[in-house]
Design an enzyme around this catalytic site. Structure first.
Site, PDB file in Angstrom:
ATOM      1  N   GLU A  92       0.866  -1.176   0.000  1.00  0.00           N
ATOM      2  CA  GLU A  92       0.000   0.000   0.000  1.00  0.00           C
ATOM      3  C   GLU A  92       0.904   1.228   0.000  1.00  0.00           C
ATOM      4  OE1 GLU A  92      -2.706   0.424   3.308  1.00  0.00           O
ATOM      5  OE2 GLU A  92      -3.770   2.049   2.322  1.00  0.00           O
TER       6      GLU A  92
ATOM      7  N   GLU B 192      -5.548  -3.307  12.448  1.00  0.00           N
ATOM      8  CA  GLU B 192      -5.225  -4.100  11.250  1.00  0.00           C
ATOM      9  C   GLU B 192      -6.195  -5.274  11.115  1.00  0.00           C
ATOM     10  OE1 GLU B 192      -3.319  -2.506   9.423  1.00  0.00           O
ATOM     11  OE2 GLU B 192      -2.481  -1.227  11.000  1.00  0.00           O
TER      12      GLU B 192
ATOM     13  N   GLU C 184      -9.957   3.881   6.243  1.00  0.00           N
ATOM     14  CA  GLU C 184      -9.159   4.310   7.402  1.00  0.00           C
ATOM     15  C   GLU C 184      -9.995   5.006   8.472  1.00  0.00           C
ATOM     16  OE1 GLU C 184      -6.589   2.949   7.891  1.00  0.00           O
ATOM     17  OE2 GLU C 184      -5.820   2.368   5.927  1.00  0.00           O
TER      18      GLU C 184
ATOM     19  N   MET D 228       0.446  -3.069   8.572  1.00  0.00           N
ATOM     20  CA  MET D 228      -0.266  -3.176   7.305  1.00  0.00           C
ATOM     21  C   MET D 228      -1.163  -4.408   7.286  1.00  0.00           C
ATOM     22  SD  MET D 228      -0.876  -1.885   4.391  1.00  0.00           S
ATOM     23  CE  MET D 228      -2.074  -2.667   3.334  1.00  0.00           C
ATOM     24  N   GLU D 229      -2.389  -4.177   6.806  1.00  0.00           N
ATOM     25  CA  GLU D 229      -3.463  -5.168   6.911  1.00  0.00           C
ATOM     26  C   GLU D 229      -3.503  -6.195   5.789  1.00  0.00           C
ATOM     27  OE1 GLU D 229      -3.973  -1.794   6.245  1.00  0.00           O
ATOM     28  OE2 GLU D 229      -5.532  -1.557   4.722  1.00  0.00           O
ATOM     29  N   ASN D 230      -2.384  -6.524   5.140  1.00  0.00           N
ATOM     30  CA  ASN D 230      -2.381  -7.510   4.051  1.00  0.00           C
ATOM     31  C   ASN D 230      -3.238  -8.723   4.396  1.00  0.00           C
ATOM     32  OD1 ASN D 230      -0.044  -5.964   3.050  1.00  0.00           O
ATOM     33  ND2 ASN D 230       0.958  -6.948   4.787  1.00  0.00           N
TER      34      ASN D 230
HETATM   35  N1  0A1 Z   1      -3.142   0.739   5.828  1.00  0.00           N
HETATM   36  C1  0A1 Z   1      -2.212   0.819   6.920  1.00  0.00           C
HETATM   37  C2  0A1 Z   1      -1.290   1.954   6.850  1.00  0.00           C
HETATM   38  C3  0A1 Z   1      -0.169   1.904   5.894  1.00  0.00           C
HETATM   39  C4  0A1 Z   1      -0.171   2.765   4.834  1.00  0.00           C
HETATM   40  C5  0A1 Z   1       0.913   2.854   3.992  1.00  0.00           C
HETATM   41  C6  0A1 Z   1       2.000   2.061   4.267  1.00  0.00           C
HETATM   42  O1  0A1 Z   1       3.109   2.152   3.495  1.00  0.00           O
HETATM   43  C7  0A1 Z   1       3.244   3.236   2.726  1.00  0.00           C
HETATM   44  C8  0A1 Z   1       2.009   1.199   5.330  1.00  0.00           C
HETATM   45  C9  0A1 Z   1       0.907   1.121   6.143  1.00  0.00           C
HETATM   46  C10 0A1 Z   1      -2.997   1.089   8.179  1.00  0.00           C
HETATM   47  O2  0A1 Z   1      -3.924   1.882   8.159  1.00  0.00           O
HETATM   48  O3  0A1 Z   1      -2.660   0.536   9.195  1.00  0.00           O
HETATM   49 ZN    ZN Z   2      -5.659   1.469   8.608  1.00  0.00          ZN
END
Ligand code: 0A1
Ligand code: ZN
Length: 908
Positions: free
Chosen positions: A130, A306, A328, A271-273
Site C-alpha cells: 500500500e 489491522e 481508514e 499493514m493489513e495484508n
Molecule cells: N493501511 C495501513 C497503513 C499503511 C499505509 C501505507 C504504508 O506504506 C506506505 C504502510 C501502512 C494502516 O492503516 O494501518
Molecule cells: Zn488502517
C-alpha cells in the site's frame, strides 16, 4: 529542483480500469543479488470500461527499478514493436479481448531503501504494497479497484530463509538442494496493495481462535528469535479483536489462518495484508521491562486496527485512493471503540481528542489542509494523514451519534452485505447508512468535501418566567486552500443542562431537532441536537432554574466550541458534569484560560521599553481544582475500582502544541514559560498531596497491563513528574530509587525522563550516569534505545540541539531505520517546541538538512518529518522568514522526490 512538473491526480478524473485480472500467479525467486519475479495474469477487457474508440492497448504500472526480462502474450514472446516501456508505464499494443500475460522481471530488494515494494529488513525479505508498492515488484494494474485471485510461490535458500509466507493458505511445498519453495493461495479476490510476502529466519508463537460459527483459525505471530518473548500481548490483543468484531459488528474472520510478522524497518505502524499482516516491531512487541504502558495500549490498538481492516478495507475495499478514509476513518473508529471496550471509555475518548487536537487541527489550519476525501494529490503517500485517519473517524462517529448505536449497526450490516467483494466509495458508505435507516444525510456529506475545523459559538439565555432555556449556536469554518467559502455542516451537538446542585435536568425541547436522546446508566439525560444552519436556536422547556450547559458532550463533533464560561463554571463542571469527557474538558479549559492570561502578561512585560518582570501569578482556583482532584484520589485509598487513569488525565496540563494551536501568532517561549510556571505552582502548593499519592500508588512486584494497574502507574508517575518540578534533592532521590527498582518500563522511563528534563543541580549531577546505565542495560533492545534517543531529543532545556547533533554520530544511530530516525529527528522537530523554534533558526536548518539527506534514502519518511516546517504561517515574521528560507533550500535540492516536492511546494 524537480525536473518536469509532477502530475496532479484529480478525483474527478476517475475512470474504470481498461482490463480486469481474473487470476494472478506469481513465482518469486529470492536471491541475495537478484530476485526474479515471474507473473502470469489472466486478463480480459473490462466490459464496464468506457471504451476509448479503437484502443486495444493495455498500460501497466511498474517502477524504474524493474528490469524487464521477457513479456509474453498467450505464450508468445513479444517483439520490441509490440510494446513500449516509458518511465513507469509498460504499454502493450493491440492485445486480444482476453489473454494470458506473462512477464518476467529482475529486482534488487536488498538495495531498496524506500521500504516500499519488496525490501530487506535486517535479515528478512518483506513487502509493503500500500498504496502503490506492488508496481515495484512486477508490472501490474496497480490500483485498488482491480481485484484478483492470487497464487504465490516463493523460492529461497533454506538455511537463511526457512520461513516463506504469503497471503492465504499454504497448499504445496518442496525442496531442491539448498533451496526450498512454498506455494500460497488466497481464495479471496483482492487488490494488489493487500499482497504480502515474507522470507526469513523467524520464530513463531501459535495460538487458536474459534469463530462464532465454530470454525477454528490458526493464529501465528512471527518475529526474529530475539523478539519472540515479546509477542504474547499482541496475541492476546488479536484474540480480543476477533471476539470483539464478532460481538460489536457481527464480523467473523474468513480464512483458516491469520499471521502477523514483526519487522524492524517499516515506514508506518502496520499493514493489513490479507491473512498476513506485517507490523512495525513497535506496534506488536511488548514486554513489561522493555515496553511502556502506552506501548502496550498502542499494540492493542494497532493489532485491532489491522485486524478490523479484514472487513473494513479488505472484504470491502476502496475504489480509488481518494476514498482512503472509507477504510481508514471507519477502521480508526472501530479500533477506538475496541480500545474503549477493553479499558476506560472516557480515558480513551480523552486521548483520541487530545491526538486530534494536537495533530489534526494544525493540519486542518495549515497549507496542506484537505477534506477527508481529498480532491487531488501528487503523491498518495502524503495523504495518510491525521485528517484522513483521525478526522475520518470523527466523521463516521458523528453518523453513529446521529443514528444511535442500533441504527448505526443496521447501516454497517447493510454496507458490508451490499458491498462484500467490491471496491467502493465513501458515497456508497453514506448511502448504506441512509438506506438502512430512512435518514437523509445530504447535508452531512459536506464533512467529506469541506476541509477546515469549524468553530461553534454558543450562547445560552434563561427566561425565568417562561421557564425556558434557549441555546443559540452559530457555526463558521475558516477558509482552506482552494475552499474559500464553506456551507454549514450538519453537526450532532450533544447537550446536557446542569442544575445548581450539579444534577442533569430532565430535557424537553420544542421542534423536530433532536437526533437522539441519551440516557446514561445512572439516568442522566443528554440530547443530541441536529445543528444544520449557520445560526440556530434550540429552546428547552420546563427548565426550573438557570442551568449551566454542558455542550459537546463526548466531543460529539470535531469542532472548536466557544462559550462564555467563567472560571467558576469550569470548576463547577469539573466536579459535577455527568459526562466524563466534559469533566476533563472543563479542567483543560480552566487551565488554558489561566495559562493564556499568563502568556499575555509575559508578552506585555516583554514589550515594555525596559523589560519588566511579568506578573505571572497563577490563579489559585486552578490550584484548588487540582487539589480537589488529588484529594478524591487520596480518599479512594487503594480501592482498585477507582479510576486513577482519569485522575491522571485531569492532572495533565494542555500540551504546548495544543496551546500553540490556540494562538494566532505562536509564542513558543511564553507558552513554555507559563506552562512551567503553573507546573511549579502545583508542585509547590500541593507537594504533600502529591507525595501522598506517590506513596499510595506504589505497586507490587508483578506487572499487569490492566486498566486499573496502568491507571495506578500513570497517576504515580504524574505525581513524580510534578514533584521533580522543584528539582529538590528528595525528589531526585525518589527518581533514582524508582529508576533502580522499577519492574516495568513505564516506571523506569518516567523516572529517568523527570531527571533528564530538570535543570536543577541535583538532577544535573546524576543525569549522564542514569542515561549511560540505561543505554548499557538496553543496548540490544532496539525499541528501548529508540526511547533513549527520544527522551534526550524532547528535553526542553537549552543546548538540546547540540545533544541531538552529537547523538546523530552515536554508533546506534542510523537514517536507514524509520523508528530510529523518528525517535531522534522526528521527536526533536515535532515535540521540542522551544528548541526546534529557537529564534536563531538553528532547529530549522538542522531539520532541512536531515530532510534533504533522508529524501535520497526514503522519500516517504522525509515527507513525514517535514510537517513542523510547513506551519510557518503560525509564527512571528522573523521565524517565518527563517522557516521559508529552509523550505526554499529543500525545494532547490536536485532530484527531490515527488513526496517532498508536493508538501514543500504546497506549503510555500
Ligand atoms: N493501511 C495501513 C497503513 C499503511 C499505509 C501505507 C504504508 O506504506 C506506505 C504502510 C501502512 C494502516 O492503516 O494501518
Ligand atoms: Zn488502517
Amino acid at each position: 529542483m524537480k525536473e518536469g512538473q509532477p502530475q496532479n491526480i484529480q478525483r474527478s478524473e476517475y475512470t474504470a480500469p481498461s482490463h480486469l485480472i481474473e487470476t494472478t500467479d506469481l513465482v518469486v525467486d529470492i536471491n541475495e543479488d537478484i530476485t526474479t519475479v515471474k507473473s502470469v495474469l489472466k486478463m480480459s477487457k473490462n466490459p464496464a470500461a468506457e471504451s476509448k474508440a479503437g484502443s486495444q492497448d493495455l498500460v501497466l504500472d511498474g517502477g524504474q527499478d524493474l528490469e524487464t526480462i521477457s513479456i509474453k502474450v498467450d505464450g508468445r514472446e513479444l517483439s520490441s514493436n509490440e510494446y513500449s516501456i516509458e518511465g513507469e508505464k509498460l504499454s502493450l499494443f493491440d492485445v486480444p479481448e482476453s489473454f494470458q500475460l506473462e512477464t518476467s522481471v529482475a529486482i534488487k530488494p536488498q538495495e531498496n531503501t524506500t521500504l516500499e515494494g519488496l525490501y530487506k529488513s535486517g535479515g528478512m525479505f518483506c513487502t509493503q504494497c500500500e498504496a502503490e508498492g506492488f508496481r515495484h515488484i512486477t508490472w501490474y494494474l496497480d490500483r485498488p479497484d482491480v481485484l484478483s485471485k492470487f497464487r504465490t510461490t516463493v523460492h529461497a535458500n533454506k538455511k537463511d530463509y526457512p520461513i516463506l509466507l504469503s497471503n492465504g493458505n499454504d497448499i504445496e511445498r518442496g525442496e531442491e538442494g539448498e533451496r526450498h519453495w512454498v506455494t500460497w493461495e488466497d481464495p479471496f479476490n483482492k487488490p494488489a496493495y493487500l499482497f504480502a510476502l515474507v522470507a526469513g529466519d523467524l520464530e513463531c508463537v501459535e495460538d487458536q481462535f474459534t469463530t462464532m460459527s465454530g470454525r477454528d483459525v490458526k493464529l501465528q505471530i512471527f518475529s526474529e528469535a530475539h523478539n519472540i518473548d515479546k509477542v504474547g500481548h499482541g496475541m492476546t490483543s488479536l484474540k480480543n479483536s476477533m471476539k470483539w468484531d464478532e460481538e460489536a459488528y457481527g464480523r467473523e474472520y474468513d480464512l483458516d489462518i491469520f499471521m502477523i510478522v514483526a519487522v524492524e524497518s517499516f515506514n508506518m505502524g502496520a499493514m493489513e495484508n490479507k491473512g498476513l499482516n506485517i507490523f512495525n516491531t513497535s506496534c506488536v512487541l511488548a514486554r513489561p521491562d522493555t515496553t511502556t504502558d502506552a506501548g502496550y495500549q498502542r499494540v492493542e490498538a494497532v493489532v485491532g486496527h489491522e485486524y478490523f481492516h479484514n472487513w473494513s478495507g479488505n472484504r470491502v475495499t476502496c475504489r480509488d485512493w481518494f476514498q482512503l478514509s472509507l477504510k481508514e476513518g471507519f477502521t480508526v473508529l472501530r479500533d477506538q471503540q475496541f480500545s474503549a471496550a477493553m479499558g476506560s471509555e472516557t480515558v480513551c475518548r480523552v486521548n483520541d481528542v487530545a491526538t486530534l487536537r494536537a495533530a489534526q487541527f494544525p493540519e486542518d489550519a495549515g497549507p496542506m489542509a484537505h477534506p477527508i476525501r481529498p480532491d487531488s494529490y501528487i503523491e498518495i503517500n502524503n495523504f495518510y494523514t491525521a485528517t484522513v485517519y483521525e478526522k475520518g473517524a470523527e466523521v463516521v462517529r458523528m453518523i453513529r451519534t446521529i443514528l444511535g448505536e442500533n441504527k448505526f449497526r443496521l447501516g454497517t450490516d447493510l454496507y458490508f452485505d451490499r458491498h462484500d467483494g467490491q471496491a467502493v466509495t465513501t458515497e456508497d458508505f453514506v448511502c448504506a447508512m441512509e438506506d438502512a435507516n430512512e435518514i437523509n444525510l445530504e447535508q452531512f456529506r459536506r464533512w467529506y468535501s469541506q476541509a477546515g475545523t469549524p468553530v461553534v459559538d454558543a450562547l445560552g439565555e434563561y427566561d425565568a418566567e417562561a421557564r425556558t432555556y434557549t441555546l443559540t449556536l452559530a457555526q463558521s469554518c475558516p477558509a482552506t486552500p482552494g475552499q474559500k467559502n464553506k456551507q454549514p455542516f450538519h453537526m450532532p451537538i450533544t447537550v446536557g443542562l446542569l442544575s445548581s446542585t450539579g444534577d442533569d435536568q430532565a430535557l424537553s425541547i420544542t421542534g423536530d431537532v433532536i437526533a437522539n436522546k441519551i440516557r446514561s446508566a445512572s439516568g442522566e439525560e443528554s440530547v443530541v441536537l441536529n445543528f444544520t444552519q449557520d445560526k440556530e436556536s434550540f429552546v428547552f422547556t420546563d427548565v426550573p432554574e438557570a442551568p449551566v450547559p454542558s455542550i459537546l458532550r463526548g466531543f460529539s463533533a470535531p469542532v472548536k466550541l466557544e462559550y462564555p464560561y467563567t472560571r467558576d463554571d469550569f470548576m463547577f463542571l469539573m466536579s459535577h458534569d455527568s459526562d466524563g469527557f466534559n469533566r476533563w474538558e472543563a479542567g483543560q479549559r480552566l487551565a488554558i484560560n489561566v495559562i493564556q492570561e499568563m502568556i499575555a502578561n509575559l508578552q506585555q512585560a516583554k514589550a515594555q521599553p525596559v523589560e519588566q518582570s511579568a506578573d505571572i501569578a497563577v490563579d489559585q482556583r486552578l490550584i484548588s481544582a487540582f487539589a480537589s482532584v488529588l484529594d478524591q484520589a487520596i480518599a479512594a485509598g487503594k480501592d482498585p475500582s477507582f479510576d486513577r487513569a482519569m485522575v491522571a488525565e485531569m492532572l495533565i496540563l494542555p500540551s504546548e502544541s495544543y496551546l500553540a494551536e490556540l494562538m494566532d501568532v505562536v509564542d513558543v517561549d511564553a507558552i513554555h514559560q507559563a506552562r512551567e510556571r503553573v507546573r511549579l505552582e502545583i508542585a509547590t502548593r500541593l507537594r504533600p498531596q502529591l507525595m501522598t499519592i506517590y506513596e499510595l500508588c506504589e505497586g507490587g512486584y508483578t506487572y499487569e497491563a490492566t486498566g486499573s494497574e496502568i491507571g495506578r502507574r500513570d497517576l504515580r508517575n504524574i505525581a513524580l513528574s510534578y514533584l521533580m518540578q522543584q528539582g529538590d534533592d528528595e525528589s531526585v532521590a525518589l527518581c533514582r530509587k524508582q529508576f533502580e527498582t522499577a519492574i516495568c518500563m513505564s516506571d523506569t522511563a518516567a523516572a529517568i525522563r523527570a531527571v533528564v528534563n530538570s535543570s536543577a543541580d541535583a538532577a544535573v549531577i546524576v543525569k549522564s550516569d542514569l542515561l549511560e546505565t540505561f543505554y548499557n542495560r538496553w543496548e540490544n533492545e532496539a525499541l528501548v534505545i529508540d526511547l533513549w534517543f527520544t527522551m534526550q531529543a524532547v528535553c526542553p532545556l537549552p543546548g538540546t540541539l547540540d545533544t541531538v547533533k552529537d547523538l546523530m554520530a552515536h554508533p546506534a544511530f542510523t537514517l536507514n531505520n524509520p523508528n530510529r530516525l523518528r525517535s531522534l529527528i522526528g521527536a526533536f522537530a515535532g515535540q521540542n517546541n522551544v528548541n526546534f523554534h529557537s529564534v536563531d533558526g538553528s532547529g530549522y536548518e538542522f531539520l532541512a538538512s536531515q530532510i534533504i539527506a533522508v529524501d535520497a534514502i526514503n522519500p516517504q519518511i522525509a515527507a513525514r518529518i517535514l510537517g513542523p516546517l510547513t506551519r510557518w504561517g503560525n509564527y512571528d515574521t522573523k521565524r517565518q522568514a527563517l522557516m521559508k528560507e529552509q523550505l526554499n533550500r529543500i525545494l532547490a535540492t536536485e532530484n527531490l522526490s515527488n513526496n517532498v516536492f508536493e508538501i514543500v511546494s504546497k506549503s510555500l
